[in-house]
Design a protein around this motif. Structure first.
Motif, PDB file in Angstrom:
ATOM      1  N   LEU A 105       0.964  -1.128   0.115  1.00  0.00           N
ATOM      2  CA  LEU A 105       0.057   0.082  -0.016  1.00  0.00           C
ATOM      3  C   LEU A 105       0.863   1.293   0.162  1.00  0.00           C
ATOM      4  O   LEU A 105       1.672   1.446   0.993  1.00  0.00           O
ATOM      5  CB  LEU A 105      -0.956   0.067   1.207  1.00  0.00           C
ATOM      6  N   LEU A 106       0.928   2.022  -1.200  1.00  0.00           N
ATOM      7  CA  LEU A 106       1.848   2.957  -1.354  1.00  0.00           C
ATOM      8  C   LEU A 106       1.009   4.415  -1.193  1.00  0.00           C
ATOM      9  O   LEU A 106      -0.276   4.477  -1.639  1.00  0.00           O
ATOM     10  CB  LEU A 106       2.472   2.925  -2.525  1.00  0.00           C
ATOM     11  N   ASP A 107       1.852   5.316  -0.861  1.00  0.00           N
ATOM     12  CA  ASP A 107       1.199   6.770  -0.749  1.00  0.00           C
ATOM     13  C   ASP A 107       0.922   7.195  -1.871  1.00  0.00           C
ATOM     14  O   ASP A 107       1.512   6.989  -3.162  1.00  0.00           O
ATOM     15  CB  ASP A 107       2.117   7.774   0.159  1.00  0.00           C
ATOM     16  N   ALA A 108      -0.196   8.217  -2.128  1.00  0.00           N
ATOM     17  CA  ALA A 108      -0.762   8.711  -3.462  1.00  0.00           C
ATOM     18  C   ALA A 108       0.612   9.523  -4.191  1.00  0.00           C
ATOM     19  O   ALA A 108       0.508  10.006  -5.405  1.00  0.00           O
ATOM     20  CB  ALA A 108      -1.621   9.691  -3.163  1.00  0.00           C
ATOM     21  N   ASP A 109       1.824  10.015  -3.263  1.00  0.00           N
ATOM     22  CA  ASP A 109       2.706  10.824  -3.851  1.00  0.00           C
ATOM     23  C   ASP A 109       3.887  10.027  -4.296  1.00  0.00           C
ATOM     24  O   ASP A 109       5.110  10.474  -4.553  1.00  0.00           O
ATOM     25  CB  ASP A 109       3.195  11.845  -2.879  1.00  0.00           C
ATOM     26  N   THR A 110       3.736   8.664  -4.345  1.00  0.00           N
ATOM     27  CA  THR A 110       4.716   7.780  -4.960  1.00  0.00           C
ATOM     28  C   THR A 110       5.264   8.038  -6.359  1.00  0.00           C
ATOM     29  O   THR A 110       4.256   8.514  -7.077  1.00  0.00           O
ATOM     30  CB  THR A 110       4.227   6.437  -4.775  1.00  0.00           C
ATOM     31  N   THR A 111       6.483   7.947  -6.410  1.00  0.00           N
ATOM     32  CA  THR A 111       6.754   8.450  -7.862  1.00  0.00           C
ATOM     33  C   THR A 111       6.972   7.474  -8.699  1.00  0.00           C
ATOM     34  O   THR A 111       7.011   6.132  -8.391  1.00  0.00           O
ATOM     35  CB  THR A 111       8.225   8.975  -7.684  1.00  0.00           C
ATOM     36  N   GLN A 112       7.155   7.628 -10.023  1.00  0.00           N
ATOM     37  CA  GLN A 112       7.042   6.319 -10.951  1.00  0.00           C
ATOM     38  C   GLN A 112       8.466   5.721 -10.749  1.00  0.00           C
ATOM     39  O   GLN A 112       8.218   4.617 -10.888  1.00  0.00           O
ATOM     40  CB  GLN A 112       7.215   7.449 -12.434  1.00  0.00           C
ATOM     41  N   GLN A 153       9.727   5.348  -8.005  1.00  0.00           N
ATOM     42  CA  GLN A 153       9.708   4.237  -6.746  1.00  0.00           C
ATOM     43  C   GLN A 153       8.856   3.108  -6.922  1.00  0.00           C
ATOM     44  O   GLN A 153       9.041   2.048  -6.523  1.00  0.00           O
ATOM     45  CB  GLN A 153       9.272   5.094  -5.748  1.00  0.00           C
ATOM     46  N   LEU A 154       7.695   3.467  -7.797  1.00  0.00           N
ATOM     47  CA  LEU A 154       6.789   2.338  -8.225  1.00  0.00           C
ATOM     48  C   LEU A 154       7.364   1.379  -9.131  1.00  0.00           C
ATOM     49  O   LEU A 154       7.418  -0.032  -8.761  1.00  0.00           O
ATOM     50  CB  LEU A 154       5.583   3.066  -9.019  1.00  0.00           C
ATOM     51  N   LEU A 155       8.190   1.652 -10.097  1.00  0.00           N
ATOM     52  CA  LEU A 155       9.067   0.834 -11.068  1.00  0.00           C
ATOM     53  C   LEU A 155      10.127   0.122 -10.275  1.00  0.00           C
ATOM     54  O   LEU A 155      10.138  -1.308 -10.595  1.00  0.00           O
ATOM     55  CB  LEU A 155       9.517   1.651 -12.232  1.00  0.00           C
ATOM     56  N   ALA A 156      10.742   0.522  -9.107  1.00  0.00           N
ATOM     57  CA  ALA A 156      11.663  -0.173  -8.522  1.00  0.00           C
ATOM     58  C   ALA A 156      11.057  -1.284  -7.627  1.00  0.00           C
ATOM     59  O   ALA A 156      11.470  -2.370  -7.603  1.00  0.00           O
ATOM     60  CB  ALA A 156      12.456   0.854  -7.482  1.00  0.00           C
ATOM     61  N   LEU A 157       9.921  -0.851  -7.028  1.00  0.00           N
ATOM     62  CA  LEU A 157       9.000  -2.077  -6.289  1.00  0.00           C
ATOM     63  C   LEU A 157       8.664  -3.106  -7.352  1.00  0.00           C
ATOM     64  O   LEU A 157       8.848  -4.601  -7.100  1.00  0.00           O
ATOM     65  CB  LEU A 157       7.760  -1.543  -5.896  1.00  0.00           C
ATOM     66  N   ILE A 158       8.217  -2.820  -8.666  1.00  0.00           N
ATOM     67  CA  ILE A 158       8.103  -3.826  -9.447  1.00  0.00           C
ATOM     68  C   ILE A 158       9.273  -4.690  -9.688  1.00  0.00           C
ATOM     69  O   ILE A 158       9.009  -5.925  -9.787  1.00  0.00           O
ATOM     70  CB  ILE A 158       7.389  -3.275 -10.757  1.00  0.00           C
ATOM     71  N   GLU A 159      10.317  -4.108  -9.985  1.00  0.00           N
ATOM     72  CA  GLU A 159      11.424  -4.614 -10.344  1.00  0.00           C
ATOM     73  C   GLU A 159      11.840  -5.581  -9.173  1.00  0.00           C
ATOM     74  O   GLU A 159      12.264  -7.031  -9.501  1.00  0.00           O
ATOM     75  CB  GLU A 159      12.721  -3.846 -10.466  1.00  0.00           C
ATOM     76  N   SER A 160      11.620  -5.332  -7.988  1.00  0.00           N
ATOM     77  CA  SER A 160      11.931  -6.262  -6.561  1.00  0.00           C
ATOM     78  C   SER A 160      11.150  -7.548  -6.855  1.00  0.00           C
ATOM     79  O   SER A 160      11.378  -8.497  -6.393  1.00  0.00           O
ATOM     80  CB  SER A 160      11.832  -5.552  -5.478  1.00  0.00           C
TER      81      SER A 160
END
Length: 300
Positions: free
Chosen positions: A79-86, A88-95
Motif C-alpha cells: 500500500l503506497l502513498d498517493a505521492d509515490t513517484t514513477q 519508486q513504483l518501478l523499483a518495487l515492481i523490479e523487486s
C-alpha cells in the motif's frame, strides 16, 4: 444516504449466478493450490500493489487479499502513498519480479495522476502478469498461444462455456472495445470459434448489430444502455457494467449496462448486477496466479 444493490426477478430469462460459479472456481483453485504447496514447499504467491487511498480500490484490494488467503494463496500487499513517484513504483515492481515467492503481480488501476500506467504494466514480468495486460500476453492471446488472460473476459468465457458448452459457430457481439474487457473478450470468443463482431460508440445500427447475437457481452459503463430491442430472443447476455446510480430520494444502487427488467423478457439467460461477472473477476485472478505459479515452476 443508503446504498443497496437490487435487481428484479426475471420473468423468462434464466439467471446466470456468477457468485455461485465463482465460489466453485475458488474451491478448485484451493485444491490445486494445496497440491502445489505440497509439491513445492510453498504457496503460490500474489503481490497486490495499491497506490493512493481511493476507497473503492481499497475495498477491492482487501477482497482480493482475503479471497487469496482463503484459496491457499499467499498475498503480499503493498500500500503506497498517493505521492509515490514513477521511479519508486518501478523499483518495487523490479523487486517483485525478482522475488521467487511472488508468482503474480497485480497493480491496482487506475493509478494516480502523474504515473504512467503503460510503463508500469510493461515493467511487470509477463510470466507474473496475472492481469494479462502486458503487451506480450496481449500478443500471445491474439496469436492463439497460451497466455495469462485478463480476468474479467476469462470469467465471462468460463460462464459461457459452463452454460452453453461448445461455443463453435455461435454469433457473438461484444459491446465495447476497451483493452481491459472488450478487445480481449472478442479475441477469446474468436479463439473459441465464435463469429465475433465488436461494436462501440462509433458503430452504426448498434441495436441491429446486437440483435444478431447468440451471445451478447456488454462492457461500456453506461447504465441501462442495452434494452429489450437490442437482444435476440433466447440470447445469452453477459452484463459486465457496474454503475452506481442515485435516485431522487438519495438512495444509491448498483446497475449494469443492460436494462435488466426489459432484457429478462427477451433473453434466454442473463447475468445480474451485482452477482454476475464481478465475483468471477476475483476468482479468475486467483486462477491466473495458480497458472503463473505452475508455469514458473515448470520453467525453473
Amino acid at each position: 444516504m443508503s446504498e443497496r444493490a437490487e435487481h428484479p426477478t426475471p420473468s423468462s430469462a434464466a439467471l446466470i449466478d456468477g457468485k455461485a460459479f465463482a465460489a466453485r472456481v475458488r474451491e478448485e483453485v484451493k485444491t490445486m493450490a494445496q497440491d502445489f504447496a505440497a509439491s513445492h514447499g510453498r504457496q503460490p504467491g500474489l503481490a497486490v500493489v495499491l497506490v493512493g487511498s481511493d476507497a473503492a480500490s481499497q475495498v477491492y484490494v482487501r477482497t482480493k487479499v482475503r479471497q487469496a488467503g482463503e484459496a491457499g494463496i499467499a498475498s503480499f500487499p503493498h500500500l503506497l502513498d498517493a505521492d509515490t513517484t514513477q521511479a519508486q513504483l518501478l523499483a518495487l515492481i523490479e523487486s517483485l519480479n525478482a522475488d521467487d515467492r511472488v508468482d503474480g503481480i497485480l497493480v491496482q488501476l487506475p493509478l494516480p495522476a502523474g504515473l504512467d500506467e503503460s510503463a508500469v504494466i510493461e515493467a511487470i514480468d509477463p510470466g507474473k502478469d496475472v492481469d494479462g495486460f502486458h503487451p506480450i500476453n496481449v500478443g500471445r492471446l491474439s496469436a492463439g498461444q497460451p497466455s495469462l488472460v485478463p480476468c474479467t473476459p476469462l470469467g465471462c468465457l468460463l460462464l459461457l462455456q459452463d452454460r452453453l458448452g461448445d461455443l463453435s459457430g455461435l454469433k457473438a457481439v461484444v459491446v465495447g472495445r476497451s483493452n481491459i474487457v472488450g478487445k480481449p473478450m472478442g479475441q477469446l470468443l474468436l479463439n473459441a470459434n465464435c463469429t465475433v463482431t465488436t461494436v462501440h460508440s462509433r458503430s452504426r445500427n448498434l441495436a441491429e448489430e446486437c440483435r444478431q447475437a447468440d451471445i451478447l457481452v456488454v462492457a461500456v459503463g453506461r447504465p441501462g444502455i442495452i434494452g429489450a430491442d437490442y437482444i435476440k430472443p433466447g440470447a445469452t447476455v453477459l452484463d459486465v457494467g457496474i454503475n452506481r446510480v442515485v435516485d431522487d430520494a438519495g438512495n444509491a444502487r448498483l446497475v449494469g449496462d443492460v436494462d435488466f427488467a426489459a432484457a429478462s423478457q427477451v433473453a434466454g439467460a442473463l447475468t445480474p448486477v451485482p452477482g454476475g461477472i464481478g465475483p468471477m473477476t476475483v476468482a479468475c485472478l486467483l486462477r491466473n496466479t495458480l497458472t503463473a505459479a505452475r508455469l514458473r515452476s515448470q520453467a525453473g
